[in-house]
Design an enzyme around this catalytic site. Structure first.
Site, PDB file in Angstrom:
ATOM      1  N   SER A   1       0.709  48.576  17.997  1.00  0.00           N
ATOM      2  CA  SER A   1      -0.184  48.447  16.856  1.00  0.00           C
ATOM      3  C   SER A   1      -1.266  49.499  17.024  1.00  0.00           C
ATOM      4  O   SER A   1      -2.385  49.216  17.431  1.00  0.00           O
ATOM      5  CB  SER A   1      -0.796  47.045  16.844  1.00  0.00           C
TER       6      SER A   1
ATOM      7  N   CYS B   1       3.197  51.288   5.043  1.00  0.00           N
ATOM      8  CA  CYS B   1       1.753  51.071   4.978  1.00  0.00           C
ATOM      9  C   CYS B   1       1.453  50.170   3.792  1.00  0.00           C
ATOM     10  O   CYS B   1       2.098  50.268   2.753  1.00  0.00           O
ATOM     11  CB  CYS B   1       1.006  52.385   4.761  1.00  0.00           C
TER      12      CYS B   1
END
Ligand SMILES: Cc1cc2nc3c(=O)[nH]c(=O)nc-3n(C[C@H](O)[C@H](O)[C@H](O)COP(=O)(O)O)c2cc1C
Ligand code: FES
Lengths: 434, 276
Positions: free
Chosen positions: A195, A255
C-alpha cells in the site's frame, strides 16, 4: 566481568560488581516459566515480524530450546573464532548464466550499452521480438512491472536494463504525492501486500529528472499513468510527450475516481472514457492495465478495446489484507493493500486467458512471474509479453534470467520465434479477425 | 552494490540477541561501511518472498568477512538464522548510508539498544584505534546485551537493562547524562522509542543555552533507523520515513540520518498523512 569498563576519567553512574555470567544465568532461569506461557500463545512468528523479518521488539523468540541454548552458550564464555581461519573465502555466485555473472560483478559496471556486448548475449540471434501492444514492437517480451522497478536507474546498478524489452516506470500522477502511512508492505504466503499510495515526484519532475538517464541507459520506457480524474491522465501524458525513451503509456486505472469514488478500472464506461481521452492526446500506443478487482474484467477489457486501446496489461494487484494479531489491527497503514507475487499468478493467468479470447489487441501478462516457465504460462494463455514485478525484490536477476530462458526455450524447441507459443493454450475457436 | 553468493563460516548464539553468522563475502566486505546493511534472501524459493535486511555487525575487509546478527523471527528469519557452517547465502549489499565519524572527534559515544548494537560494534572496532570510544548499550535483560569480551579492549562500556539484571536499571537514556558532556560525537542505533527519546534530549538541548552540557554533540547526533522493507534497492518506497526534507527511503537515503532530521510521533516514526 563488570557491567561496565571505564579506564578514562569520565563521570559515571554507580558501580555494580556482578559478573555478566551470573546475571545471564539468572536471566535464563527466570525466563523459563514465562516462556512456556508465551509459547502457548505464540505459535510461530508474529505478523509484523513475518512481514519483513524485522525484529518485533515486543516478542521473544518462540523456540524455548533455542532460547535457552543461546543463553547458555553465549560466546562471552566461548568467544567465536575470529577471522583468521586459513580456509579460502568462497567466491562463488548465484547459479546464473555467464552473461549475467559478468554484469552483476560490480557497481556501475560500465554504463551498459546494447551494442557493447550484444554478440555475447544468450538472446542474441534468437527471434524474441513481439508486438506487446499495437504499434509497440519490442526486441523481447520481458518487461518490468510498474512500482517494482522504480525509474529503471536503480536496478541498473545490478543488471543491464537495456536488455529488457522495456521497463514500466512507477505510477506517475500530475503532482507529487507523498504516498500512504506506514506500514506499506507485508509478506504473505508466496507474495506481498503493498500500500505505497502512488508516491512519486509528479509528471513534470519525472520527465525532467529521468529523460536523460533513460536515454543514457538505452532502455525503452512505458510510462505508468495514474490519476483521480480523466484530466489527470491527460495531463501526465501531455507532460511526458516528446521524451525520447518513452515508447508507450500504460494507464493504471486501479485508482478511485474523485467524482464517484468508483475505481476507473471497475467500470467499463469510466475505463473507456479515460482511454479515449488519452488516445486523443498522444500518438504513442496506449495500454490499459486491468484490475482483477473489477466485477467484470472482460467487460472492462472490451470497453477499452472499443475506446481505442492498443493493448492491455493483465493484471494489477489483487485486494487483500493481513491482521497483526498482536496489535489487533491490520498491518498496513491503509488497512487493505494490493497482493502481488506468485500467490496471484493463477488469477492473472486465468484473466489473461479469458481476456485473450475476448479482444484482438495484444495483452501483457503480469502477476507472479518469477522464471521462464511462469512467463511461458502467460504467453501460452494468450499474452504477447510479460512483466516481472515482485519477483525482482527476491531475485534482482529474475527479469534477465527470463529473457535468457525464453531464448533457450525457442532454441531448444526448434521454434522460429517466441511468437510461436503465444496463445497456444487457448481453446481452438478461431479468433474474430478485425 | 553487489549480489554475492556468500558462505557461512561459523555461527554462534548471542543470548537473546539472535544468531551471529560469520560470513565470507569478500566483495561486499570490501565496500561495506558501518551503518550499511545486507539484504539477505531467505531461501531459494519465493516463499517466503522478501529478503531480510541486517545491519553489518562486523566488517573485516582483509579477511573478506562480515558478521550479521539474525533473530530467528518469521519463517525467513528462522531460515537465515538456521544456516550452518559451509552453507551458501545470497546477499545483496552493501546498501544504504553509513555513519560518518568526524576527523576531529576525540571522544566518540556510541549508543546501542538491543540488536542496534550491530553497527555500533562495527564503529567500535573501526574507531577504537583512533579515538576514545565509549559504548552505552541497553537491552531488556542481560541476555539482550552484546558480550563485552567481543568488544575491542580499549572501548569503555556502560550497560543498562530494563529488568535491572545487569548494570543500570532502566534505559540508555537513564545513563547517558554523564556521558554527554564528555562526548564530541554521538552515534546511535536501536528501537524507535529509544531514538525518539534521544530526539527529545536533542530538542531540549536545542532550546537550551549553548552552555548545556553536550549540546553540540546532541545537535550533531547520527542515528540508524529501521523500517519494513521490500526491495531495499530504492524502487518500491515501502521503507520511507518522514524527514525534514520530506519522505526519505531508509534503504537509500538511510538507514543513517541526522537525528535532527527525522520526524517522530509519540515514540514512533512520524507517518505520511495522505491516504488514497
Ligand atoms: C510495491 C509495488 C508497487 C506497485 N506500484 C504500481 C504502480 O504504481 N502502478 C501500477 O500500475 N502497478 C503497480 N504495482 C503492480 C505491479 O505493477 C504488478 O501489476 C503486480 O505487482 C503484479 O505483478 P507481480 O506479481 O509480478 O508483482 C505495484 C506492485 C508492487 C508490488
Ligand atoms: S525497500 Fe523498496 S524503496 Fe526502500
Amino acid at each position: 566481568m563488570p557491567w561496565r569498563r571505564a579506564r578514562r576519567k569520565v563521570e559515571r553512574p554507580v558501580d555494580v560488581s556482578r559478573s555478566i555470567e551470573e546475571s545471564l544465568e539468572e536471566a535464563a532461569e527466570g525466563e523459563e516459566e514465562e516462556d512456556l506461557v508465551e509459547l502457548a500463545e505464540l505459535d510461530g512468528a508474529t505478523i509484523a515480524e513475518a512481514a519483513t523479518g524485522e525484529p518485533d521488539p515486543d516478542r521473544e523468540p518462540s523456540d524455548l530450546a533455542i532460547k535457552l541454548q543461546n543463553a547458555l552458550d553465549a560466546p562471552h564464555r566461548e568467544p567465536p573464532r575470529r577471522g583468521l581461519e586459513s580456509e579460502a573465502p568462497h567466491r562463488g555466485r548465484l547459479p546464473q548464466s555467464a552473461a549475467s555473472v559478468r554484469e552483476t560483478t560490480r557497481v556501475k559496471a560500465a554504463a551498459p550499452s546494447e551494442s557493447a556486448h550484444a554478440a555475447a548475449l544468450p538472446e542474441t540471434g534468437v527471434d524474441l521480438e513481439v508486438e506487446a501492444a499495437r504499434g509497440l514492437r519490442l526486441k523481447n517480451p520481458v518487461l518490468t512491472a510498474s512500482g517494482t522497478f522504480g525509474q529503471g536507474v536503480e536496478y541498473a546498478e545490478l543488471i543491464d536494463v537495456s536488455r529488457l524489452g522495456a521497463i514500466v516506470n512507477k505510477g506517475t500522477t500530475p503532482a507529487a504525492r507523498p504516498g500512504n502511512p506506514q506500514y506499506r508492505i507485508a509478506e504473505t504466503p508466496s507474495g506481498i501486500l503493498n500500500s505505497i499510495g502512488l508516491e512519486n515526484p509528479g509528471a513534470t519532475e519525472v520527465a525532467r529528472k529521468y529523460a536523460k538517464a533513460w536515454a543514457d541507459l538505452g532502455v525503452s520506457v512505458i510510462v505508468n499513468v495514474a490519476g483521480y480524474s480523466v484530466d489527470d491522465y491527460v495531463y501526465v501524458v501531455h507532460e511526458l510527450e516528446g521524451t525520447p525513451a518513452v515508447v508507450a503509456y500504460e494507464l493504471n486505472i486501479s485508482c478511485p475516481n474523485v467524482k464517484g469514488g468508483m475505481l476507473f478500472g471497475c467500470d467499463p464506461g469510466l475505463a473507456a472514457e479515460v482511454t479515449r481521452a488519452v488516445k486523443a492526446e498522444t500518438d504513442l500506443p496506449v495500454i490499459v492495465k486491468l484490475t482483477p478487482n473489477a466485477p467484470d474484467v472482460v467487460a472492462v477489457a472490451r470497453a477499452c478495446e472499443e475506446a481505442g486501446a492498443d493493448g492491455l496489461t493483465a493484471i494489477n494487484t489483487v485486494l487483500g489484507m493481513r491482521i497483526d494479531t498482536k496489535r489487533r489491527r491490520p498491518i498496513l497503514g491503509t488497512g487493505s493493500g494490493g497482493l502481488s507475487g506468485p500467490a496471484i499468478r493463477p488469477i492473472a493467468v486465468h484473466i489473461t486467458y479469458q481476456v485473450a479470447q475476448a479482444v484482438a489487441i495484444p495483452i501483457i501478462g503480469a502477476g507472479g512471474v518469477t522464471n521462464t516457465d511462469d512467463a511461458l504460462e502467460f504467453l501460452m494463455a494468450g499474452a504477447s509479453a510479460v512483466q516481472v514485478g515482485t519477483a525482482t525484490f527476491a531475485d534482482p536477476l529474475a527479469p534477465i534470467k527470463v529473457i535468457e530462458g525464453l531464448a533457450a526455450y525457442v532454441g531448444g524447441h526448434g521454434l522460429a520465434s517466441i511468437r510461436d507459443v503465444i496463445g497456444v493454450a487457448l481453446p481452438p475457436t478461431p479468433e474474430p479477425d478485425d | 552494490m553487489i549480489l554475492e553468493t556468500a558462505r557461512v563460516l561459523s555461527t554462534s548464539g548471542i543470548g537473546q540477541l539472535g544468531t551471529v553468522l560469520r560470513i565470507a563475502a569478500p566483495e561486499i566486505a570490501v565496500q561495506a561501511r558501518a551503518g550499511q546493511f545486507a539484504h539477505v534472501r531467505p531461501g531459494l524459493s519465493f516463499d517466503p518472498l522478501l529478503r531480510r535486511p541486517y545491519s553489518f555487525n562486523r566488517i573485516d575487509r582483509r579477511a573478506g568477512e562480515i558478521e550479521l546478527i539474525v533473530k530467528p523471527l518469521g519463517s525467513g528469519g528462522e531460515w537465515i538464522a538456521s544456516r550452518r557452517e559451509g552453507d551458501g547465502l545470497d546477499l545483496l549489499g552493501p546498501l544504504g548510508s553509513a555513519f560518518v565519524i568526524h576527523r576531529g572527534t576525540r571522544n566518540l559515544l556510541l549508543v546501542a539498544g538491543g540488536t542496534g548494537i550491530a553497527p555500533m560494534r562495527v564503529l567500535a572496532e573501526q574507531e577504537a584505534p583512533r579515538r576514545n570510544v565509549t559504548l552505552l548499550m541497553g537491552g531488556r535483560s542481560v541476555a539482550h546485551l552484546w558480550p563485552s569480551d567481543l568488544l575491542p579492549p580499549s572501548v569503555e562500556y556502560v550497560t543498562t537493562t530494563e529488568d535491572g539484571s545487569f548494570g543500570v536499571r532502566g534505559r540508555v537514556t537513564d545513563a547517558i547524562g554523564p556521558l554527554l558532556g564528555w562526548a564530541d560525537q554521538l552515534c546511535a542505533c536501536g528501537p524507535w522509542p529509544m531514538l525518539a527519546a534521544l530526539g527529545r534530549l536533542r530538542d531540549a538541548a536545542d532550546r537550551a543555552a549553548s552552555t548545556y552540557p553536550g549540546r553540540a554533540t546532541l545537535l550533531d547526533t547520527q542515528i540508524a533507523v529501521e523500517q519494513h522493507m521490500g526491495c531495499a534497492m530504492g524502487v518500491c518506497r515501502a521503507c520511507v520515513v518522514v524527514t525534514a526534507h520530506g519522505n526519505a527511503r531508509v534503504c537509500r537515503e538511510g538507514p543513517v540520518f541526522p537525528l535532527g532530521e527525522v520526524a517522530f510521533d509519540e515514540g514512533e516514526p512520524a507517518t505520511v498523512g495522505v491516504i488514497a
